[in-house]
Design an enzyme around this catalytic site. Structure first.
Site, short mmCIF file in Angstrom:
data_model
loop_
_atom_site.label_atom_id
_atom_site.label_comp_id
_atom_site.label_asym_id
_atom_site.label_seq_id
_atom_site.Cartn_x
_atom_site.Cartn_y
_atom_site.Cartn_z
N HIS A 191 0.85 -1.20 0.00
CA HIS A 191 0.00 0.00 0.00
C HIS A 191 0.88 1.24 0.00
CE1 HIS A 191 -2.20 -3.38 1.74
NE2 HIS A 191 -3.31 -2.80 1.32
N HIS A 251 -28.67 -17.24 23.71
CA HIS A 251 -27.72 -17.10 24.82
C HIS A 251 -26.95 -18.38 25.10
CE1 HIS A 251 -29.63 -13.31 25.28
NE2 HIS A 251 -29.06 -13.03 26.45
N GLU A 265 -18.21 -5.41 24.04
CA GLU A 265 -17.34 -6.58 24.19
C GLU A 265 -16.12 -6.53 23.29
OE1 GLU A 265 -20.59 -6.66 23.49
OE2 GLU A 265 -21.50 -7.40 25.34
N HIS A 317 -4.26 3.20 -3.22
CA HIS A 317 -4.37 2.53 -1.91
C HIS A 317 -3.56 1.25 -1.82
CE1 HIS A 317 -6.21 0.57 1.60
NE2 HIS A 317 -6.25 -0.49 0.83
C1 LIG Z 1 -11.56 -5.32 9.59
C2 LIG Z 1 -11.00 -5.11 8.22
N1 LIG Z 1 -11.82 -5.10 7.17
C3 LIG Z 1 -11.32 -4.96 5.93
C4 LIG Z 1 -9.99 -4.82 5.71
C5 LIG Z 1 -9.42 -4.71 4.30
N2 LIG Z 1 -8.99 -3.32 4.05
C6 LIG Z 1 -7.71 -2.97 4.21
S1 LIG Z 1 -7.46 -1.35 3.92
C7 LIG Z 1 -9.08 -1.09 3.56
C8 LIG Z 1 -9.57 0.27 3.18
C9 LIG Z 1 -9.22 1.20 4.25
O1 LIG Z 1 -9.54 2.50 3.93
P1 LIG Z 1 -8.83 3.65 4.74
O2 LIG Z 1 -8.78 3.30 6.15
O3 LIG Z 1 -9.50 4.91 4.37
O4 LIG Z 1 -7.37 3.58 4.21
P2 LIG Z 1 -6.65 4.43 3.08
O5 LIG Z 1 -6.89 3.72 1.81
O6 LIG Z 1 -7.22 5.77 3.10
O7 LIG Z 1 -5.27 4.35 3.52
C10 LIG Z 1 -9.79 -2.28 3.68
C11 LIG Z 1 -11.25 -2.41 3.43
C12 LIG Z 1 -9.17 -4.82 6.86
N3 LIG Z 1 -7.84 -4.71 6.77
N4 LIG Z 1 -9.69 -4.94 8.09
#
Ligand SMILES: Cc1ncc(C[n+]2csc(CCOP(=O)(O)OP(=O)(O)O)c2C)c(N)n1
Ligand SMILES: [Mg+2]
Length: 694
Positions: A38, A499, A438, A286
């Site tokens: 990234h 539950h 939780e 990204h």
């Molecule tokens: C819980 C979770 N869901 C999905 C992902 C997959 N994922 C990684 S980065 C991302 C997008 C994140 O967007 P943002 O936080 O705005 O990051 P940016 O591209 O702006 O750096 C996703 C969906 C993840 N790492 N964790």
């Protein structure tokens, strides 16, 4: 004779920019080389991370585990190249699990060249325990910021217990960087809500407001007023409109440092893929390499040599050494001197800090643990646990915890004189009130564990599902977090299938490194805690009954100390040599014992194996395992009020599992036991059927 060209003087401003562009280009090159990763967010956030590290944070690269260091959490873990770059450029040193310095850098340039490759100290996402200088594992979005709240709570608690007039032993801050993804996740909202309530003014989140996630613009799914939300949580909300403006970033951070009574949330407007002519501000920046041509154009826009790769220009490392390096070293030196005088003035408190840092326990910590007398009526797992917790919290000063609003049901409230509640105005309290949150509770417990405080979180076992992502991370991080889950099965009969846990045991047992213990009577509860408290690098889940379980007569049956081996022979036929084995855990243990007595009365040589923990048992030597479950005895019945999934490995091909194959139902416990076959006669009958088949 020749004319000497006078080089442009290297001003501090130029060195700032050079350092930032080094972070950017290292990130770009590493992703390009790995063909994955990234790049966009490191390109955008390099100035932020540079400013936090080189201008503000008290962190000594020579000693990345110095207890009073500021913490840096990269919650948007996909931007890991930010962290690998600064850890490398600051020359942060590697330490091992025994807190020894290894004499080499935590992240080398070679590691960065091998970004995301096997064995590299620059893996895909920040991994605590794999790379020194990483404060917590991140990648599952939202976890980092939620964990940072646990770190902030820990710091408040530590300061309250250990600081003395003139001795600010713990006064560090916690900085967490997050993106849109983190802020969309519920766990972050839960944690932010609690942090606001608790007024954690040692906590600063910086939000990378770039309007971009993977699918495109955040306008697709995220249009709320984030600033308004955090204001409503009770945070101090600041905005920096230009992610390249170091002075404004620094100013915002200084406002954080002087803000009292509430956490700080800095909204930073940034441009993902900053400097890339075709990819800036697009989702394409990204999660994929820029591509060779775009890399060249981007470097050109930074004024960087276009052909250079993994370039760290002269002066950059020195600039970090003069910034965070010098500031951190001075801070640590000052602290070390301070701590020496503190040790002289308060030797006992200093001793506690030493022990806590090494994850040792105080001498005699288990001296007052209760022993429960045999009692047919018995006591509930949760009630036995309550007695144990109250002893442990008194003998281990830094052991604390709480429930997600189920304290009265989990029986986890610490009731002894002076235990207190942790609140903004009483940060020395040992009862944490997580509210009905939780998921963040488990992440916060991890944050406490990362801060070396020993902590537990509690809820109904069924709601472990709501905490599971953070439990998983505790195992991945090798943290000694403790999760206390009561209402282990159908004991809360009338509440019904919503539950009643079924698949939760199987699911937790499947997490590598997590110790799951389901003790079968009050003394097994004591032994389970005795085992768990001694863990230093493993989390544990305790699964406890709501209803009373008979306290077994340990003169007639084997001692509960067998819990420490995961499974043990509780009862044997006279003279041993069993022909059938009944295996049970938790609430079904007494059921198995009853069935065993019936079988013995009929002349059948049965054995009862109490098996509170698969995981611990699986780690025993084969000879021990074979002595408990002799391979020659194929007639085996396992009984557990949970999914049968996985029990085959203990009962073998010719055994039988009495467990759950459907969800439960709403009815009194007795009716459920009858409906689902958890009765001594049914267990005995299953044993006899197996014997008849031979
Ligand atoms: C819980 C979770 N869901 C999905 C992902 C997959 N994922 C990684 S980065 C991302 C997008 C994140 O967007 P943002 O936080 O705005 O990051 P940016 O591209 O702006 O750096 C996703 C969906 C993840 N790492 N964790
Ligand atoms: Mg984003």
């Amino acid at each position: 004779m020749s004319v000497t060209t006078v080089a442009e003087p290297m001003t501090a401003t130029k060195l700032d920019q050079l350092s930032i562009d080094t972070i950017r280009t290292l990130s770009i090159d590493a992703v390009q080389q790995a063909k994955s990763g990234h790049p966009g967010t490191p390109m955008a956030l390099a100035p932020l991370v540079y400013t936090i590290w080189n201008r503000v944070m008290r962190f000594d690269p020579e000693d990345p585990i110095w207890p009073n260091r500021d913490r840096f959490v990269l919650s948007n873990g996909h931007a890991s190249m930010l962290l690998w770059s600064v850890l490398h450029l600051t020359g942060t040193q590697a330490v091992n699990a025994d807190y020894e310095r290894l004499g080499h850098p935590s992240v080398s340039l070679e590691d960065i060249r091998r970004f995301r490759q096997l064995g590299s100290k620059a893996p895909g996402h920040p991994e605590y325990h794999w790379v020194s200088g990483v404060e917590t594992t991140t990648g599952p979005l939202g976890q980092g910021v939620a964990t940072s709240v646990g770190m902030a709570i820990a710091r408040k608690w530590l300061a309250d217990r250990y600081n003395r007039p003139g001795f600010p032993i713990f006064d560090y801050n916690i900085y967490a960087v997050c993106g849109d993804g983190c802020l969309m996740e519920g766990v972050a909202s839960e944690a932010a809500s609690l942090a606001g309530h608790l007024g954690l003014d040692n906590l600063c989140w910086v939000y990378d407001n770039n309007h971009i996630t993977i699918e495109g613009q955040t306008s697709l799914a995220f249009t709320e007023d984030v600033a308004g939300r955090f204001l409503a949580y009770g945070w101090n909300v600041l905005r920096v409109g230009d992610a390249n403006d170091l002075d404004r970033i620094e100013h915002a951070l200084s406002v954080f440092c002087t803000t009292k009574g509430r956490p700080t949330f800095i909204i930073l407007d940034s441009h993902i893929g900053y400097g890339s002519p075709h990819k800036q501000d697009t989702a394409a920046a990204h999660g994929e390499p820029l591509g060779d041509e775009e890399v060249r154009l981007t470097k050109r826009s930074y004024g960087w040599p276009e052909g250079a790769q993994f370039l760290v220009p002269d002066g950059v490392r020195e600039h970090f050494a003069a910034g965070v390096g010098a500031r951190g070293a001075a801070a640590r030196r000052g602290w070390t001197t301070l701590f020496a005088s503190y040790r002289a003035a308060y030797p006992e408190l200093a001793g506690e800090i030493d022990r806590m840092q090494r994850r040792d326990l105080p001498a005699g910590w288990d001296r007052n643990l209760p022993v429960f007398p045999a009692d047919a009526k018995g006591i509930a797992g949760r009630d036995a646990s309550s007695k144990v917790l109250n002893v442990l919290a008194q003998s281990i000063p830094w052991f604390l915890g709480g429930s997600a609003d189920l304290g009265p049901s989990n029986k986890t409230t610490l009731t002894y004189e002076g235990a207190g509640s942790f609140q903004a105005g009483s940060p020395g309290g040992k009862n944490l009130h997580f509210g009905i949150r939780e998921h963040s509770m488990a992440a916060i417990v991890n944050g406490l564990s990362l801060s070396k405080v020993r902590a537990f979180g509690a809820t109904f076992f069924i709601f472990s599902d709501y905490a599971r992502p953070a439990i998983r991370l505790s195992a991945l991080m090798e943290l000694p977090s403790i999760f206390v889950f009561t209402h282990d099965a159908m004991g809360d009969g009338e509440d019904g299938p919503t539950h009643q846990p079924v698949e939760q045991l199987a699911s937790l047992r499947a997490i590598p490194g997590l110790v799951t213990l389901r003790p079968g009577d009050a003394n097994e509860v004591v032994e389970a805690y005795r085992y768990v408290m001694q863990l230093r690098h493993q989390p544990a889940v305790l699964v406890l009954s709501r209803q009373p379980l008979p306290t077994l007569d340990r003169r007639a049956y084997a001692p509960a100390a067998g819990v420490a081996r995961g499974a043990y022979v509780l009862a044997d036929p006279p003279g041993g040599n069993p022909e059938v084995i009944l295996i049970a855990s938790g609430s079904e243990l007494s059921l198995a014992v009853e069935a065993h007595e019936k079988l013995l009365a009929e002349g059948i040589r049965s054995r009862v194996v109490s098996m509170p923990s698969w995981d611990i048992f699986d780690h025993q030597p084969p000879e021990y395992r074979d002595s408990v479950l002799p391979p020659t005895v194929g007639a085996r019945v396992a009984v557990e009020q949970a999914s049968t999934f996985g029990w085959e490995r203990y009962v073998g091909g010719s055994g039988r599992v009495i467990g759950m194959r459907t969800f439960g139902a709403s009815a009194p416990l007795k009716a459920l036991q009858e409906k689902f076959g958890f009765e001594p006669d049914r267990v005995a009958a299953a044993a006899k059927e197996l014997l008849a088949k031979r």
